[in-house]
Every structure is written in structure tokens, then in C-alpha cells.
Design a protein around this motif. Structure first.
Motif, PDB file in Angstrom:
ATOM      1  N   ASN A  82     -11.992   8.879 -19.668  1.00  0.00           N
ATOM      2  CA  ASN A  82     -12.628   8.151 -18.560  1.00  0.00           C
ATOM      3  C   ASN A  82     -11.910   8.380 -17.233  1.00  0.00           C
ATOM      4  OD1 ASN A  82     -12.807   6.784 -21.225  1.00  0.00           O
ATOM      5  ND2 ASN A  82     -14.379   5.564 -20.182  1.00  0.00           N
ATOM      6  N   LEU A  83     -10.609   8.591 -17.260  1.00  0.00           N
ATOM      7  CA  LEU A  83      -9.862   8.756 -16.003  1.00  0.00           C
ATOM      8  C   LEU A  83     -10.407   9.959 -15.251  1.00  0.00           C
ATOM      9  CD1 LEU A  83      -7.627   8.016 -14.054  1.00  0.00           C
ATOM     10  CD2 LEU A  83      -5.988   9.194 -15.565  1.00  0.00           C
ATOM     11  N   ALA A  84     -10.473  11.098 -15.912  1.00  0.00           N
ATOM     12  CA  ALA A  84     -10.998  12.310 -15.267  1.00  0.00           C
ATOM     13  C   ALA A  84     -12.476  12.125 -14.913  1.00  0.00           C
ATOM     14  CB  ALA A  84     -10.826  13.515 -16.192  1.00  0.00           C
ATOM     15  N   TRP A  85     -13.196  11.433 -15.769  1.00  0.00           N
ATOM     16  CA  TRP A  85     -14.626  11.188 -15.522  1.00  0.00           C
ATOM     17  C   TRP A  85     -14.809  10.427 -14.213  1.00  0.00           C
ATOM     18  CZ3 TRP A  85     -16.824   6.280 -15.174  1.00  0.00           C
ATOM     19  CH2 TRP A  85     -18.233   6.241 -15.131  1.00  0.00           C
ATOM     20  N   GLY A  86     -14.022   9.381 -14.009  1.00  0.00           N
ATOM     21  CA  GLY A  86     -14.124   8.573 -12.779  1.00  0.00           C
ATOM     22  C   GLY A  86     -13.748   9.371 -11.552  1.00  0.00           C
ATOM     23  N   VAL A  87     -12.685  10.145 -11.664  1.00  0.00           N
ATOM     24  CA  VAL A  87     -12.248  10.974 -10.531  1.00  0.00           C
ATOM     25  C   VAL A  87     -13.348  11.977 -10.181  1.00  0.00           C
ATOM     26  CG1 VAL A  87     -10.641  12.799  -9.838  1.00  0.00           C
ATOM     27  CG2 VAL A  87      -9.783  10.748 -11.012  1.00  0.00           C
ATOM     28  N   ASP A  88     -13.864  12.643 -11.184  1.00  0.00           N
ATOM     29  CA  ASP A  88     -14.844  13.725 -10.938  1.00  0.00           C
ATOM     30  C   ASP A  88     -16.170  13.189 -10.413  1.00  0.00           C
ATOM     31  OD1 ASP A  88     -13.771  15.786 -13.781  1.00  0.00           O
ATOM     32  OD2 ASP A  88     -12.910  15.415 -11.785  1.00  0.00           O
ATOM     33  N   ARG A  89     -16.566  11.999 -10.855  1.00  0.00           N
ATOM     34  CA  ARG A  89     -17.830  11.446 -10.371  1.00  0.00           C
ATOM     35  C   ARG A  89     -17.781  11.223  -8.864  1.00  0.00           C
ATOM     36  NH1 ARG A  89     -21.110   6.631 -13.094  1.00  0.00           N
ATOM     37  NH2 ARG A  89     -22.110   6.702 -11.055  1.00  0.00           N
ATOM     38  N   VAL A  90     -16.649  10.790  -8.345  1.00  0.00           N
ATOM     39  CA  VAL A  90     -16.549  10.567  -6.899  1.00  0.00           C
ATOM     40  C   VAL A  90     -16.270  11.880  -6.180  1.00  0.00           C
ATOM     41  CG1 VAL A  90     -15.340   9.314  -5.070  1.00  0.00           C
ATOM     42  CG2 VAL A  90     -15.748   8.208  -7.279  1.00  0.00           C
ATOM     43  N   LEU A  91     -15.378  12.683  -6.747  1.00  0.00           N
ATOM     44  CA  LEU A  91     -15.004  13.941  -6.084  1.00  0.00           C
ATOM     45  C   LEU A  91     -16.220  14.851  -5.921  1.00  0.00           C
ATOM     46  CD1 LEU A  91     -12.421  15.261  -4.993  1.00  0.00           C
ATOM     47  CD2 LEU A  91     -12.207  16.461  -7.184  1.00  0.00           C
ATOM     48  N   SER A  92     -17.107  14.850  -6.910  1.00  0.00           N
ATOM     49  CA  SER A  92     -18.268  15.763  -6.847  1.00  0.00           C
ATOM     50  C   SER A  92     -19.129  15.442  -5.633  1.00  0.00           C
ATOM     51  CB  SER A  92     -19.101  15.622  -8.131  1.00  0.00           C
ATOM     52  OG  SER A  92     -19.589  14.295  -8.238  1.00  0.00           O
ATOM     53  N   VAL A  93     -19.165  14.169  -5.257  1.00  0.00           N
ATOM     54  CA  VAL A  93     -19.960  13.788  -4.073  1.00  0.00           C
ATOM     55  C   VAL A  93     -19.180  14.096  -2.805  1.00  0.00           C
ATOM     56  CG1 VAL A  93     -21.020  11.898  -2.824  1.00  0.00           C
ATOM     57  CG2 VAL A  93     -21.155  11.990  -5.325  1.00  0.00           C
ATOM     58  N   VAL A  94     -17.881  13.810  -2.870  1.00  0.00           N
ATOM     59  CA  VAL A  94     -17.028  14.061  -1.701  1.00  0.00           C
ATOM     60  C   VAL A  94     -17.185  15.502  -1.224  1.00  0.00           C
ATOM     61  CG1 VAL A  94     -14.608  14.423  -1.040  1.00  0.00           C
ATOM     62  CG2 VAL A  94     -15.288  12.321  -2.212  1.00  0.00           C
ATOM     63  N   LEU A  95     -17.241  16.399  -2.173  1.00  0.00           N
ATOM     64  CA  LEU A  95     -17.228  17.820  -1.801  1.00  0.00           C
ATOM     65  C   LEU A  95     -18.583  18.307  -1.300  1.00  0.00           C
ATOM     66  CD1 LEU A  95     -14.898  19.141  -4.636  1.00  0.00           C
ATOM     67  CD2 LEU A  95     -14.321  18.459  -2.280  1.00  0.00           C
ATOM     68  N   THR A  96     -19.607  17.424  -1.296  1.00  0.00           N
ATOM     69  CA  THR A  96     -20.913  17.842  -0.790  1.00  0.00           C
ATOM     70  C   THR A  96     -21.121  17.390   0.659  1.00  0.00           C
ATOM     71  OG1 THR A  96     -21.953  15.769  -1.485  1.00  0.00           O
ATOM     72  CG2 THR A  96     -21.928  17.580  -3.103  1.00  0.00           C
ATOM     73  N   GLU A  97     -20.206  16.585   1.158  1.00  0.00           N
ATOM     74  CA  GLU A  97     -20.336  16.077   2.540  1.00  0.00           C
ATOM     75  C   GLU A  97     -19.419  16.890   3.461  1.00  0.00           C
ATOM     76  OE1 GLU A  97     -22.924  12.540   2.553  1.00  0.00           O
ATOM     77  OE2 GLU A  97     -22.047  13.872   4.075  1.00  0.00           O
ATOM     78  N   SER A  98     -19.825  17.067   4.712  1.00  0.00           N
ATOM     79  CA  SER A  98     -18.975  17.828   5.650  1.00  0.00           C
ATOM     80  C   SER A  98     -18.250  16.912   6.631  1.00  0.00           C
ATOM     81  CB  SER A  98     -19.843  18.817   6.437  1.00  0.00           C
ATOM     82  OG  SER A  98     -20.875  18.077   7.087  1.00  0.00           O
TER      83      SER A  98
END
Ligand SMILES: CSC[C@H]1O[C@H](OP(=O)(O)O)[C@H](O)[C@@H]1O
Length: 339
Positions: A94-110
Motif C-alpha cells: 500500500n505504501l508504494a500504491w499511495g505514493v504512485d497514485r498521487v505521483l502519477s497525477v503530479v507528473l501530468t501537470e505543468s
């Protein structure tokens, strides 16, 4: 007292400092990612779903600090913090899951300002989802319990292991809400005693009858027919088995021997269909956790220890997995368990 185990506030990520329970209830605020990583590694915040929420809030915190601190390259700073969070503890997926769920969105914004706002919004959503998920798990699991029963549980899979409510303890809370008479046998769970320090603390505060035993007593109570079922949480559910706190496998084997139902309560975020048990790194923790107890040295200096934090239970020993979408039973050919 907070109604959540971990939350966002002005100064950063707030959490109940669980290493001090049951003697002391203290809330702490992690103002930066290194302090949150330390809290994860010290088990100030612990439990698979709670770690998922911590990972999500951690990325939001990294975005906030990178934006406010003008920490050079915003994205490089956030990605570096995300890597620190992911590596804080290896076994709970779950730790990596939580990080990746937010990071995946972060990396789509400029725009960094928009990134920080969206990261926090998603982390808050994850925390809200976790509480709702636990209540759904609780409701499905409560259907399994007779009107009166004694349930054995191990470690802490309660509100303190989640955003709120709990998974294994969520089943017990839901059954009690439905007016079932549930007595809980809580294994103390050496060496860090999450069962006595946290589960007994949670249930006694709720007025739910709980008796704490030493871990090695569970088999005797099963032999004496004093246990109607076992319900535990999970840190990672692979295609062939369940990782949970060390000692879980022991209970599963003895429950199978005595034909006692063995249930695992866990959300979809704990499933890892890409790996078998053989692939998983099982966290080994420090010698001091075994070699000392209440300030006393309990082991001669020269004697080494093995301190695995988790073990793996084959699905063949699991009666059913209780999830927010219902029960998963043998032959466990459910899509969540398929690559
Ligand atoms: C609701 S899952 C909780 C799960 O996490 C615990 O491990 P730790 O206290 O080391 O984070 C334990 O395995 C629980 O079953």
C-alpha cells in the motif's frame, strides 16, 4: 482525539504517534518528508492502509514544500521525496500504491501550484476512500460472524492501521453495530506488541470485550475450542499468499488443523497480482526489538536474532479474503489475484 489516524493540517501531515500507546496519546505533525519517512520507519504510523494514506499525503507534502521552498527543480524534488517514501518499508504494498497514485497525477501537470493543489486533493480522496472501504469490508465480514462468537486476531488491523474504522477490527466493529455479541482474543504480537498496545487499546475504548494473550497461547485456545474464527489484516496479497505480521502463518496452520475459519480482511489496495510470495522482500528489523524488553536486556550480547516483521500464509490456508467488494474464496481465481 482525532477521528482519523493520519490527516493533513496546515503544518504538514498529522498522525497519532503509535509507539507511545497505550501509556500516552500524542499527535505529531510531520513538516517534511524526511520526518514522515522516520515516522513510517519507527512505526509511529503503521498498518498497510495507513501507510498507503501516508504515502499519498507524503507526496502532497513534498509538493507543498518544493513549491514554498523554491527547492530548485520542483519535479526532481518531488520525485526524490517520492522515492524516499516508497523505500521507507518494503513489504506492505500500500505504501508504494499511495505514493504512485498521487505521483502519477503530479507528473501530468505543468504548473507546480496546480500540482500541489491536485496532489493534496487526491491524498484527501484516498484517505476518505480508505475509511469508506474499511466500512464496506466490515459490513461484508460481519455477515460471516455468528450472532455470538469469539474471534482471535493478531497484531493491529484496526483504525490505527487505516485512516479509520479498520479492516479486521472493522469487521468486529460492524458486527457489534449489528448487535452481534463478539468477544475478541487479541494476540499481543511480539516483539512490538501491536496487539496488546494498540488492538486492546482500541477495543477497550470502544467497549468491545477483548482479552489479550501471548502469541504462543493461541494454539491452546484453538485446541480447547475457545476460538470460533480468526480474522487478520494483510500487508500484501500476492497471487499465491498473504503477507501479514509475523506469527500469522502460525495461526493459519493451527486454525487449519482445528478446522477453524481463517479470514483475511483487506482492501483492493493491498492486492499485488504481479508477484508470488517468493518475489517479496520481507522486512527484517533491528536486533534491539528482540534483545530488550521494557528497558531490560533479554539476550546475551553475543547472541544474534532473526527479526522478520512479516510472514507469508499460502492461500490454501485462507478460508476467505474479505474485501470492499465482497468475499474471495477458494479457488481464488478472482481478477484481483490475476496478473
Ligand atoms: C490493516 S493491515 C495492518 C497490518 O499491518 C501491520 O504491520 P505493521 O504494524 O508492521 O505495519 C500488521 O501486519 C497488520 O496486520
Amino acid at each position: 482525539m482525532q477521528d482519523r489516524t493520519i490527516w493533513w493540517e496546515e503544518g504538514g501531515v498529522g498522525l497519532i504517534e503509535q509507539t507511545l500507546l497505550p501509556e500516552e496519546y500524542r499527535e505529531v505533525v510531520c513538516a517534511d518528508v524526511p520526518r514522515l519517512v522516520l515516522a513510517i520507519r519507527r512505526l509511529e504510523v503503521r498498518g498497510a492502509p495507513a501507510l498507503g494514506v501516508a504515502g499519498a499525503y507524503g507526496v502532497a507534502l513534498a509538493c507543498k514544500n518544493a513549491l514554498e521552498g523554491h527547492e530548485g527543480d520542483f519535479y526532481r524534488s518531488v520525485e526524490g521525496a517520492a522515492a524516499l517514501l516508497r523505500s521507507a518499508r518494503p513489504t506492505a504494498v500500500n505504501l508504494a500504491w499511495g505514493v504512485d497514485r498521487v505521483l502519477s497525477v503530479v507528473l501530468t501537470e505543468s504548473d507546480p501550484a496546480k500540482v500541489a493543489a491536485r496532489a493534496l486533493a487526491i491524498a484527501e480522496q484516498i484517505a476518505d476512500e480508505d475509511e469508506e472501504t474499511c466500512r464496506r469490508i466490515g459490513s461484508y465480514g460481519a455477515e460471516l460472524l455468528p450472532d455470538e462468537c469469539t474471534v482471535l486476531t493478531h497484531c493491529n488491523a484496526g483504525a490505527l492501521a487505516c485512516a479509520a474504522w479498520g479492516t479486521a477490527l472493522g469487521v468486529i466493529r460492524s458486527a457489534v453495530e449489528e448487535k452481534k455479541i463478539v468477544r475478541v482474543i487479541s494476540c499481543e504480537t511480539r516483539p512490538l506488541l501491536q496487539g496488546s498496545r494498540l488492538t486492546a487499546w482500541e477495543l477497550s475504548r470502544d467497549g468491545i470485550p477483548v482479552t489479550t494473550i501471548i502469541d504462543s497461547e493461541a494454539a491452546y485456545l484453538m485446541q480447547k475450542k475457545e476460538i470460533d474464527c480468526v480474522i487478520v489484516g494483510a500487508d500484501r496479497i500476492c497471487t499465491d499468499g498473504v503477507f501479514n505480521k509475523i506469527g500469522t502463518y502460525m495461526h493459519a496452520v493451527v486454525a487449519a488443523y482445528h478446522q477453524i475459519p481463517f479470514y483475511v480482511a483487506a482492501p483492493r489496495s493491498t492486492f499485488d497480482p504481479l508477484h508470488t510470495m517468493a518475489d517479496i522482500i520481507v522486512e527484517e528489523r533491528g536486533r534491539e526489538e528482540i534483545a530488550s524488553l521494557f528497558g531490560r536486556t533479554t539476550l546475551p550480547d553475543a547472541v544474534p536474532v532473526k527479526n522478520y516483521a512479516f510472514d507469508g500464509t499460502p492461500l490454501s490456508l485462507v478460508t476467505a479474503i474479505i474485501t470492499e467488494e465482497g468475499l474471495i474464496r477458494a479457488p481464488f481465481d478472482h481478477p484481483w489475484l490475476m496478473p
